[in-house]
Design a protein around this motif. Structure first.
Motif, short mmCIF file in Angstrom:
data_model
loop_
_atom_site.label_atom_id
_atom_site.label_comp_id
_atom_site.label_asym_id
_atom_site.label_seq_id
_atom_site.Cartn_x
_atom_site.Cartn_y
_atom_site.Cartn_z
N HIS A 291 0.83 -1.19 0.00
CA HIS A 291 0.00 0.00 0.00
C HIS A 291 0.87 1.25 0.00
CE1 HIS A 291 0.58 -1.53 4.06
NE2 HIS A 291 0.67 -0.28 4.43
N ALA B 39 3.52 3.61 -1.85
CA ALA B 39 3.82 3.85 -3.26
C ALA B 39 5.30 3.59 -3.52
CB ALA B 39 3.46 5.27 -3.61
N HIS B 40 5.62 3.48 -4.79
CA HIS B 40 7.00 3.38 -5.25
C HIS B 40 7.79 2.27 -4.61
CE1 HIS B 40 7.72 6.05 -8.37
NE2 HIS B 40 7.27 7.11 -7.74
N VAL C 42 6.48 -1.39 -8.94
CA VAL C 42 5.43 -0.39 -9.11
C VAL C 42 4.34 -0.70 -8.08
CG1 VAL C 42 3.96 0.84 -10.72
CG2 VAL C 42 5.99 -0.28 -11.55
N ARG C 43 3.17 -1.25 -8.49
CA ARG C 43 2.16 -1.62 -7.50
C ARG C 43 1.98 -3.14 -7.44
NH1 ARG C 43 0.89 2.61 -4.18
NH2 ARG C 43 -1.24 1.97 -3.89
N THR D 183 -1.39 -5.26 -8.23
CA THR D 183 -2.49 -4.35 -8.57
C THR D 183 -2.14 -3.40 -9.71
OG1 THR D 183 -1.75 -2.69 -7.01
CG2 THR D 183 -3.25 -4.33 -6.17
N THR D 184 -0.98 -3.57 -10.33
CA THR D 184 -0.53 -2.61 -11.34
C THR D 184 -1.58 -2.33 -12.41
OG1 THR D 184 1.72 -3.37 -10.97
CG2 THR D 184 1.33 -2.11 -12.97
N GLU D 185 -2.27 -3.37 -12.85
CA GLU D 185 -3.22 -3.17 -13.95
C GLU D 185 -4.64 -2.87 -13.46
OE1 GLU D 185 -2.80 -3.46 -17.47
OE2 GLU D 185 -0.71 -3.21 -16.98
N PHE D 186 -4.84 -2.82 -12.17
CA PHE D 186 -6.18 -2.55 -11.66
C PHE D 186 -6.38 -1.05 -11.56
CE2 PHE D 186 -5.89 -6.66 -8.93
CZ PHE D 186 -5.85 -7.40 -10.09
#
Ligand code: SF4
Lengths: 289, 144
Positions: free
Chosen positions: A189, A191-192, A196-197, A200-203
């Motif tokens: 949760h 950032a960075h 990346v995430r 969840t990157t594509e969500f």
């Protein structure tokens, strides 16, 4: 526990868990900020975030991923309701794992290398904590003679005293389950991070909102599992369980801010060592007693 | 009031900045300025971002990257150009590889001049961007 009671408890969970989970997430962020010497966002920030996700335009790289995330949300809610209705602990844990599987599938199907690597890591972390969860269920059975959560919660004496090894192991697994640093390898949760995430990157948009709400539900259920170790059918046990559950969460926030992310190898090895030494050790002691 | 205004997530991209502006952008996250108190999160994911913060002028090589980042962001979105390089090309304007400010490639909503732009003015620019964000949100809702 009668049927009516079980249904009422499940309904209470259904309605109150997202509220409590949201407050918990807000406190988490505020506390993290304070630990870093910052002022931090308002407590209601997670709620604002979710409302914003719902307002955004929906971009989906693979339509199936929304379905999978919806399944994750559904199964997390079902798990929590079954838990609070006092059903079988093994069934609850397996349903939770099924939900988890849907999340991993959602991350895998999106095609982004970041979320793929995140899903891969999530699988490793799941391998690390699943044995601990299973051992906890077995230990509860050996101690109370039942897998039913209703019976466990109303058994005589706090289960935590004979199950202390399993309890500590469970706290270890909780860090992985809540995806707190050092075991936030798959997504974070904060950032960075390196991925990346992560998963969840594509969500985005509503998908992300669903995911966030599932986390609220899931966190409350996991903390209830912590409290289960202290339930002895009386109000005292309930109160102690509640306090310890909150303290456990604060401990997780503290650990989250105090550690850097570790490699999946460390997560897997340490998870299994903890499961073997504390979990299996505790179960053997229970069997010998 | 739209919720985008209460939880704007930033995507920071370094076009061809000298790194001066980037340091100042990161300074906004430190305890002294702490932009998270406005709910701002510095994310690295365009699909979850609301505000695109670009430092430095755009050159031939990263023109496509800037465009793609912008296109990957879901509506409503706002672009903030940080530093005089991002506004107009600045000191690098006449270089052979520089196209100019960010607005030569994508539409820019807020310009934050300065070399380097101070953290205070960056925060100011972002807050101004929030107003634009809300306006765009309203327009989106009206169209629906
Ligand atoms: S505006 Fe100044 S500090 Fe910022 S990128 Fe350009 S030259 Fe560097």
């Amino acid at each position: 526990m009668s049927d009516i009671e079980a249904i009422i408890l499940a309904l209470v969970y259904l309605i109150l868990a997202p509220v409590a989970g949201c407050v918990l997430a807000g406190v988490d962020r505020k506390l993290s900020a304070r630990m870093q010497g910052r002022r931090g966002p308002p407590i209601r920030q997670p709620y604002y975030d979710v409302r914003k996700f719902m307002e955004k335009e929906q971009i989906t790289s693979n339509g199936v991923q929304d379905f999978y995330v919806a399944c994750y949300l559904l199964f997390v809610i079902v798990t929590g309701c079954m838990f609070f209705a006092g059903m079988d602990l093994l069934l609850v844990l397996f349903t939770l794992t099924l939900g988890e599987t849907f999340l991993i599938l959602a991350a895998y199907c999106s095609g982004s290398p970041f979320s793929q690597v995140g899903a891969q890591r999530e699988l490793y972390v799941a391998m690390a904590y699943e044995p601990i969860l299973l051992l906890a269920a077995i230990a509860f059975y050996l101690q109370t003679g039942s897998f039913a959560i209703g019976d466990i919660a109303s058994s005589d004496g706090m289960a935590v005293i004979p199950l202390i090894g399993v309890f500590v192991a469970f706290l270890y697994a909780l860090t992985m389950k809540l995806r707190k640093s050092p075991f936030d390898l798959s997504m974070s949760h904060h950032a960075h991070q390196d991925l990346v995430r992560g998963m969840t990157t594509e969500f985005s948009g509503r998908t992300l909102a669903m995911l966030e709400v599932s986390h609220w539900y899931e966190n409350i259920m996991l903390l209830a599992l912590v409290a289960l170790f202290f339930m002895d059918g009386t109000w005292v046990g309930f109160a102690v369980g509640l306090v310890v559950a909150v303290l456990a969460y604060l401990l997780e926030v503290y650990i989250d801010n105090g550690f850097a992310r570790m490699k999946w190898q460390t997560a897997l090895k340490s998870g299994w060592v903890v499961a073997l030494v504390l979990g299996v050790g505790n179960v053997i002691v229970l069997l010998l007693m | 009031m739209s919720y985008a205004k209460r939880s704007p997530w930033l995507l920071h991209y370094d076009a061809s900045s000298c790194n001066g502006c980037d340091i100042e952008v990161l300074a906004c996250l430190t305890p002294v300025y702490d932009v998270e108190r406005f709910g701002i999160i510095n994310t690295g994911d365009p699909k979850q971002a609301d505000i695109l913060l670009i430092t430095g002028a755009v050159n031939d090589q990263n023109k496509e990257v800037v465009k793609q980042l912008y296109e990957q962001m879901p509506e409503p979105k706002v672009v903030v150009a940080v530093g005089i390089c991002a506004c107009s090309g600045g000191i690098f304007r006449d270089c052979y590889n520089i196209l100019g400010g960010v607005d030569t490639v994508i539409p820019v909503d807020v310009y934050v001049p300065g070399c380097a732009a101070r953290p205070e003015s960056i925060i100011d620019g972002v807050v101004k961007g929030l107003g634009v964000l809300e306006e765009k949100q309203r327009k989106m809702e009206a169209e629906r």
